[in-house]
Design a protein around this motif. Structure first.
Motif, PDB file in Angstrom:
ATOM      1  N   ILE A  47       2.940  43.184 -16.514  1.00  0.00           N
ATOM      2  CA  ILE A  47       3.563  43.348 -15.194  1.00  0.00           C
ATOM      3  C   ILE A  47       4.765  42.439 -15.044  1.00  0.00           C
ATOM      4  O   ILE A  47       5.842  42.858 -14.583  1.00  0.00           O
ATOM      5  N   GLU A  48       4.617  41.178 -15.420  1.00  0.00           N
ATOM      6  CA  GLU A  48       5.734  40.239 -15.284  1.00  0.00           C
ATOM      7  C   GLU A  48       6.924  40.691 -16.127  1.00  0.00           C
ATOM      8  O   GLU A  48       8.081  40.616 -15.684  1.00  0.00           O
ATOM      9  N   ALA A  49       6.657  41.173 -17.325  1.00  0.00           N
ATOM     10  CA  ALA A  49       7.748  41.626 -18.192  1.00  0.00           C
ATOM     11  C   ALA A  49       8.440  42.851 -17.607  1.00  0.00           C
ATOM     12  O   ALA A  49       9.674  42.974 -17.651  1.00  0.00           O
ATOM     13  N   VAL A  50       7.667  43.755 -17.032  1.00  0.00           N
ATOM     14  CA  VAL A  50       8.228  44.997 -16.486  1.00  0.00           C
ATOM     15  C   VAL A  50       9.030  44.729 -15.216  1.00  0.00           C
ATOM     16  O   VAL A  50      10.086  45.335 -14.988  1.00  0.00           O
ATOM     17  N   LEU A  51       8.537  43.837 -14.368  1.00  0.00           N
ATOM     18  CA  LEU A  51       9.258  43.547 -13.127  1.00  0.00           C
ATOM     19  C   LEU A  51      10.601  42.881 -13.394  1.00  0.00           C
ATOM     20  O   LEU A  51      11.490  42.916 -12.535  1.00  0.00           O
ATOM     21  N   GLY A  52      10.774  42.319 -14.567  1.00  0.00           N
ATOM     22  CA  GLY A  52      12.062  41.729 -14.932  1.00  0.00           C
ATOM     23  C   GLY A  52      13.077  42.738 -15.416  1.00  0.00           C
ATOM     24  O   GLY A  52      14.212  42.370 -15.738  1.00  0.00           O
ATOM     25  N   SER A  53      12.700  44.003 -15.463  1.00  0.00           N
ATOM     26  CA  SER A  53      13.598  45.048 -15.946  1.00  0.00           C
ATOM     27  C   SER A  53      14.486  45.565 -14.809  1.00  0.00           C
ATOM     28  O   SER A  53      14.296  45.223 -13.642  1.00  0.00           O
ATOM     29  N   SER A  54      15.428  46.427 -15.186  1.00  0.00           N
ATOM     30  CA  SER A  54      16.260  47.111 -14.196  1.00  0.00           C
ATOM     31  C   SER A  54      15.761  48.517 -13.902  1.00  0.00           C
ATOM     32  O   SER A  54      16.485  49.325 -13.303  1.00  0.00           O
ATOM     33  N   ALA A  55      14.537  48.839 -14.321  1.00  0.00           N
ATOM     34  CA  ALA A  55      13.981  50.164 -14.083  1.00  0.00           C
ATOM     35  C   ALA A  55      13.978  50.477 -12.597  1.00  0.00           C
ATOM     36  O   ALA A  55      13.566  49.643 -11.774  1.00  0.00           O
ATOM     37  N   LEU A  56      14.416  51.675 -12.247  1.00  0.00           N
ATOM     38  CA  LEU A  56      14.410  52.087 -10.849  1.00  0.00           C
ATOM     39  C   LEU A  56      12.996  52.421 -10.392  1.00  0.00           C
ATOM     40  O   LEU A  56      12.651  52.198  -9.228  1.00  0.00           O
ATOM     41  N   GLY A  57      12.175  52.958 -11.305  1.00  0.00           N
ATOM     42  CA  GLY A  57      10.819  53.349 -10.943  1.00  0.00           C
ATOM     43  C   GLY A  57       9.772  52.538 -11.672  1.00  0.00           C
ATOM     44  O   GLY A  57       9.956  52.163 -12.833  1.00  0.00           O
ATOM     45  N   ILE A  58       8.665  52.267 -10.991  1.00  0.00           N
ATOM     46  CA  ILE A  58       7.505  51.622 -11.595  1.00  0.00           C
ATOM     47  C   ILE A  58       6.299  52.504 -11.305  1.00  0.00           C
ATOM     48  O   ILE A  58       5.965  52.762 -10.146  1.00  0.00           O
ATOM     49  N   ALA A  59       5.654  52.992 -12.366  1.00  0.00           N
ATOM     50  CA  ALA A  59       4.510  53.889 -12.225  1.00  0.00           C
ATOM     51  C   ALA A  59       3.262  53.230 -12.778  1.00  0.00           C
ATOM     52  O   ALA A  59       3.317  52.497 -13.767  1.00  0.00           O
ATOM     53  N   THR A  60       2.132  53.519 -12.127  1.00  0.00           N
ATOM     54  CA  THR A  60       0.847  53.055 -12.650  1.00  0.00           C
ATOM     55  C   THR A  60      -0.029  54.280 -12.882  1.00  0.00           C
ATOM     56  O   THR A  60      -0.099  55.184 -12.049  1.00  0.00           O
ATOM     57  N   LYS A 114      12.609  48.816  -6.186  1.00  0.00           N
ATOM     58  CA  LYS A 114      12.133  49.833  -7.112  1.00  0.00           C
ATOM     59  C   LYS A 114      11.294  50.873  -6.370  1.00  0.00           C
ATOM     60  O   LYS A 114      10.647  50.563  -5.363  1.00  0.00           O
ATOM     61  N   VAL A 115      11.304  52.089  -6.883  1.00  0.00           N
ATOM     62  CA  VAL A 115      10.502  53.178  -6.335  1.00  0.00           C
ATOM     63  C   VAL A 115       9.160  53.172  -7.063  1.00  0.00           C
ATOM     64  O   VAL A 115       9.118  53.183  -8.298  1.00  0.00           O
ATOM     65  N   THR A 116       8.074  53.150  -6.309  1.00  0.00           N
ATOM     66  CA  THR A 116       6.748  53.061  -6.921  1.00  0.00           C
ATOM     67  C   THR A 116       6.096  54.439  -6.998  1.00  0.00           C
ATOM     68  O   THR A 116       6.170  55.242  -6.065  1.00  0.00           O
ATOM     69  N   PHE A 117       5.468  54.703  -8.141  1.00  0.00           N
ATOM     70  CA  PHE A 117       4.776  55.957  -8.414  1.00  0.00           C
ATOM     71  C   PHE A 117       3.317  55.630  -8.738  1.00  0.00           C
ATOM     72  O   PHE A 117       3.039  54.636  -9.405  1.00  0.00           O
ATOM     73  N   SER A 118       2.415  56.497  -8.318  1.00  0.00           N
ATOM     74  CA  SER A 118       1.015  56.336  -8.698  1.00  0.00           C
ATOM     75  C   SER A 118       0.470  57.679  -9.138  1.00  0.00           C
ATOM     76  O   SER A 118       0.582  58.677  -8.419  1.00  0.00           O
ATOM     77  N   LEU A 119      -0.109  57.729 -10.347  1.00  0.00           N
ATOM     78  CA  LEU A 119      -0.757  58.936 -10.832  1.00  0.00           C
ATOM     79  C   LEU A 119      -2.153  59.004 -10.237  1.00  0.00           C
ATOM     80  O   LEU A 119      -2.933  58.045 -10.358  1.00  0.00           O
ATOM     81  N   VAL A 120      -2.457  60.121  -9.588  1.00  0.00           N
ATOM     82  CA  VAL A 120      -3.741  60.264  -8.901  1.00  0.00           C
ATOM     83  C   VAL A 120      -4.404  61.558  -9.337  1.00  0.00           C
ATOM     84  O   VAL A 120      -3.741  62.554  -9.598  1.00  0.00           O
ATOM     85  N   GLY A 121      -5.729  61.521  -9.404  1.00  0.00           N
ATOM     86  CA  GLY A 121      -6.473  62.686  -9.843  1.00  0.00           C
ATOM     87  C   GLY A 121      -7.356  63.284  -8.783  1.00  0.00           C
ATOM     88  O   GLY A 121      -8.111  64.224  -9.054  1.00  0.00           O
ATOM     89  N   SER A 122      -7.258  62.754  -7.551  1.00  0.00           N
ATOM     90  CA  SER A 122      -8.070  63.271  -6.449  1.00  0.00           C
ATOM     91  C   SER A 122      -7.415  62.860  -5.137  1.00  0.00           C
ATOM     92  O   SER A 122      -6.559  61.968  -5.100  1.00  0.00           O
ATOM     93  N   VAL A 123      -7.842  63.496  -4.056  1.00  0.00           N
ATOM     94  CA  VAL A 123      -7.339  63.119  -2.737  1.00  0.00           C
ATOM     95  C   VAL A 123      -7.738  61.679  -2.419  1.00  0.00           C
ATOM     96  O   VAL A 123      -6.965  60.917  -1.826  1.00  0.00           O
TER      97      VAL A 123
END
Length: 369
Positions: free
Chosen positions: A134-147, A164-173
């Motif tokens: 997480i620390e390494a990724v937050l130091g990037s210039s990536a516009l999106g962060i997905a989990t 940054k724009v946050t994305f979350s992959l979800v498999g249910s409501v």
């Protein structure tokens, strides 16, 4: 649109992210990520299989080649893993039955030890590993962060504070509601059809339910998508784009091992299976003799994450390193039907956009005044 230009079929999320097409592409391969961005899509670089100390160099190289084009980064952050994980200690404490079963398979298939280290031979998933990633990724210039698996409130808050724009992959409501409560910006409704870790609900059933729960927040559709007509169908349901992963393994930029590429080309949707043998969690993979061995009578139940990869990580590394045509497998979705020959990302993107436009024209012809 002008073929090869900017699609007529754009969404508000396309405008927000500065992309030409509503196509989102996940890959572990930097070359794929760069090519998707250059072709007008939004690439997501999977870094869950990379040691934290390697991430800054990977990111720096990708960002240099992207030259300002937008992209995202994806991490896998499951719960119920150890706080710290000493690989040698974990190996020493693996159940004897499982160790003996794997050893018997190694002898049966003549699997040699890998000759070089990899993530799967040198790391075990733990909270300490995740925090360093997480620390390494937050130091990037990536516009999106997905989990993918798992939500981390601190990551979401910090990513959003950095613009940054946050994305979350979800498999249910239920998963979608948890992500929304934490302030996630974009939901990725990933259906049962998807490659990798996935849930029990099919994409066509899941997407409208997540859109209904999203309260106006953008939703992407994921799982089993390999054609532009499917992308248009996702837009028709109300999604603001489609998230594709498996398809890119057919591109030269993916550097897919030859035997695995041939397996993917020869496979159809029915040649994928959900198994816990890869990671300890339900994971859709393309079948091989190694995966089938774990479903045979008398095989032990796979261990929970992260112990299953501690148990089998050297095997996974070896069969990829040696490009073993009997055993090689990878996470792959039912969209594997879209891989029918070696290709490149530019051609794949062009085909997807053209198919989307053709499907739109067919739909318009079906309309009655």
């Amino acid at each position: 649109m002008t073929r090869g230009g900017t699609s007529r079929l754009r969404t508000a999320l396309c405008d927000r992210l500065g992309i030409r097409h509503p196509i989102f592409g996940f890959s572990h391969e930097p070359d794929v990520v760069v090519a998707i961005a250059q072709a007008g899509g939004f690439p997501i670089l999977g870094l869950a299989r990379d040691a934290p100390e390697h991430i800054p160099a990977i990111v720096a190289d990708v960002e240099r080649r992207l030259a300002g084009l937008p992209y995202g980064i994806d991490l896998m952050l499951p719960s119920r893993v150890p706080q710290q994980a000493d690989l040698d200690s974990l190996r020493r404490n693996l159940p004897r039955e499982h160790v003996e079963f794997v050893q018997a398979l190694r002898q049966r298939f003549d699997i040699k030890p890998p000759s070089r280290p990899s993530f799967f031979t040198s790391q075990a998933r733990s909270e300490a590993l995740f925090q360093a990633q997480i620390e390494a990724v937050l130091g990037s210039s990536a516009l999106g962060i997905a989990t993918a698996i798992g939500l981390r409130p601190e990551l979401i808050d910090r990513a959003r504070s950095l613009g940054k724009v946050t994305f979350s992959l979800v498999g249910s409501v239920r998963h979608a509601q948890k992500a929304l409560a934490l302030g996630v910006d974009v939901l990725v409704a990933q259906g049962y059809d998807a490659g990798g870790h996935t849930g029990p609900i099919g994409t066509l059933s899941l997407v409208p339910q997540v859109i209904g729960a999203a309260d106006g927040k953008p939703v992407l559709a994921a799982g089993g998508i390999a054609t532009g007509a499917q992308v248009l169908g996702c837009l028709g349901m109300g999604a603001q784009g489609a998230w594709l992963g498996t398809l890119w393994m057919g591109a030269k930029e993916s550097h897919t091992p030859r035997a695995l590429l041939q397996r993917l080309i020869a496979s159809g949707s029915e040649d994928t299976v959900i198994s816990r043998a890869h990671s300890g969690k339900p994971c859709r993979v393309v079948r091989s003799d190694w995966i089938d061995a774990w479903a045979q009578a008398g095989a032990p139940a796979p261990l929970d994450m992260p112990l299953q990869q501690v148990l089998t990580g050297e095997v996974f590394a070896s069969i990829h390193e040696n490009d073993d045509p009997r055993l090689i497998y990878e996470a792959a979705g039912q969209s594997v039907f879209g891989i029918d020959a070696p290709t490149c990302v530019a051609d794949q993107m062009r085909k997807l956009v053209d198919e989307m436009e053709d499907a739109w024209d067919r739909l318009r012809r079906c309309a009655r005044p």
